[in-house]
Design a protein around this motif. Structure first.
Motif, PDB file in Angstrom:
ATOM      1  N   ASP A  73       0.779  -1.272  -0.047  1.00  0.00           N
ATOM      2  CA  ASP A  73      -0.017   0.136  -0.028  1.00  0.00           C
ATOM      3  C   ASP A  73       0.815   0.882   0.045  1.00  0.00           C
ATOM      4  N   ARG A  74       0.521   2.181  -0.888  1.00  0.00           N
ATOM      5  CA  ARG A  74       1.471   3.032  -1.059  1.00  0.00           C
ATOM      6  C   ARG A  74       1.440   4.133   0.018  1.00  0.00           C
ATOM      7  N   ALA A  75       0.351   4.662   0.468  1.00  0.00           N
ATOM      8  CA  ALA A  75       0.238   5.443   1.598  1.00  0.00           C
ATOM      9  C   ALA A  75       0.823   4.847   2.925  1.00  0.00           C
ATOM     10  N   LYS A  76       0.684   3.612   2.877  1.00  0.00           N
ATOM     11  CA  LYS A  76       1.472   2.922   4.289  1.00  0.00           C
ATOM     12  C   LYS A  76       2.820   3.072   4.249  1.00  0.00           C
ATOM     13  N   VAL A  78       4.811   5.162   2.468  1.00  0.00           N
ATOM     14  CA  VAL A  78       5.133   6.613   2.825  1.00  0.00           C
ATOM     15  C   VAL A  78       5.209   6.669   4.412  1.00  0.00           C
ATOM     16  N   ASP A  79       4.018   6.214   4.974  1.00  0.00           N
ATOM     17  CA  ASP A  79       4.044   6.827   6.435  1.00  0.00           C
ATOM     18  C   ASP A  79       4.951   5.869   7.115  1.00  0.00           C
ATOM     19  N   GLN A 109       7.632   3.570  -3.516  1.00  0.00           N
ATOM     20  CA  GLN A 109       6.140   3.246  -3.975  1.00  0.00           C
ATOM     21  C   GLN A 109       5.767   4.588  -4.576  1.00  0.00           C
ATOM     22  N   SER A 110       6.108   5.806  -4.041  1.00  0.00           N
ATOM     23  CA  SER A 110       5.819   7.327  -4.317  1.00  0.00           C
ATOM     24  C   SER A 110       7.247   7.757  -4.437  1.00  0.00           C
ATOM     25  N   ASP A 113       7.335  11.271  -2.881  1.00  0.00           N
ATOM     26  CA  ASP A 113       7.363  11.283  -1.292  1.00  0.00           C
ATOM     27  C   ASP A 113       8.732  10.817  -0.900  1.00  0.00           C
TER      28      ASP A 113
END
Length: 330
Positions: A73-76, A78-79, A109-110, A113
């Motif tokens: 998961d990209r957002a996960k 990055v976090d 993934q990003s 970011d």
């Protein structure tokens, strides 16, 4: 030799441990070995004690593989990278600021970011560059985005602007590419598969044209160059012979030139004097750096070998300290 600097030295965090199941590593390496490794990955004070005992002044730490690169998961992802860097700073580098430094974790993934997090980690947390654990999974576990591919160049542009190195660390080949290891699980990781995977990844960078666009980029590879010092001359020769064929990439120069100008090599986990001398003969004394690969390797094993290796003391000091101090501005 006292005053050594090492820079492929690993740690883990509580956040990382909450995500990854180490049972595969224990099965391949043995439970007792991995229990010991796991305890040392979390222990900054024990690490300092060992460094004192073996003449290591500074250790540059990085999150153990696969880190952010396996989070689907990209957002996960990055976090995870941001929280990991904060935890490394809080738990390790701020506790021992003159002894422990770090490479940033980034989530490719990003790529944007990842670039922003690299800049934050360098400018706000005092980190010295980034360590990337090979390819990045995009969407599912059998996918790969390699570092030479177009989306990642935004990250490379920022690394070049910040003038910091990126350590290309191994990870296992993709699950769909492991047929050759069936029946020989011990070969998949550090014993063999890491080197083949990472050397090929480094060659992709050389052939992509990346270093023509960003000629000041610096990439570090471990384990005496993952076999590249021995095999790169053969590769260069065959690519020249195939120069009228297809699939040669976008490089404007020969691969050996990029290796000499844009790469550094560490001794991490490869304590072999003949291999060291071959590496020096290919890439030059000024681009070889001592490292241990702690806690997967012992400081005692690495340091006893290096301190007694057949080198002049001037060369030992360069490899053991001053090359790294110059590269990392320590």
């Amino acid at each position: 030799m006292k005053g050594k600097i090492v820079l492929e030295e690993h740690l883990t965090t509580d956040l990382n441990n909450s995500l990854w199941n180490a049972s595969g590593e224990a099965a391949r390496n043995g439970k007792a070995y991995m229990d010991d490794v796991d305890a040392r990955l979390l222990d900054p004070d024990g690490r300092i004690d060992e460094m004192d005992g073996w003449g290591i002044d500074i250790a540059v730490l990085s999150l153990t593989s696969p880190g952010a690169q396996s989070i689907l998961d990209r957002a996960k992802a990055v976090d995870f990278a941001k929280r990991t860097n904060d935890e490394i700073a809080e738990r390790f580098t701020r506790k021992h600021p003159t002894r422990l430094r770090a490479f940033a974790t980034v989530a490719l993934q990003s790529p944007r970011d990842a670039a922003d997090e690299l800049e934050r980690a360098v400018t706000e947390l005092g980190m010295l560059g980034a360590l990337v654990n090979g390819y990045t999974n995009i969407g599912h576990a059998d996918s790969a985005q390699y570092l030479d591919e177009a989306p990642v160049w935004e990250f490379w542009e920022r690394a070049a602007a910040l003038d910091v190195p990126v350590y290309l660390h191994p990870r296992e080949p993709l699950p769909g590419q492991q047929r050759i290891y069936e029946g020989y699980a011990s070969l998949v990781g550090s014993a063999w598969g890491f080197a083949h995977e990472t050397a090929t990844h480094a060659i992709r960078l050389m052939l992509s044209g990346l270093f023509d666009r960003y000629p000041t980029l610096t990439v570090i590879v471990g384990h005496l160059g993952e076999g590249l010092p021995l095999m790169l001359p053969r590769l260069e020769h065959r690519l020249h012979m195939q120069r009228d064929g297809a699939g040669l990439g976008q490089a404007q120069r020969r691969v050996g030139e990029y290796f000499s100008d844009n790469f550094y090599v560490t001794t991490s986990g490869h304590f072999h004097t003949k291999g060291l001398l071959d590496t020096i003969s290919e890439i030059g004394m000024d681009r070889v750096l001592f490292s241990v690969d702690y806690p997967y390797e012992s400081m005692q094993t690495g340091c006893e070998w290096f301190d007694q290796a057949l080198l002049s003391e001037n060369d030992r000091i360069k490899i053991g300290r001053t090359n790294a101090a110059r590269l990392l501005r320590l």
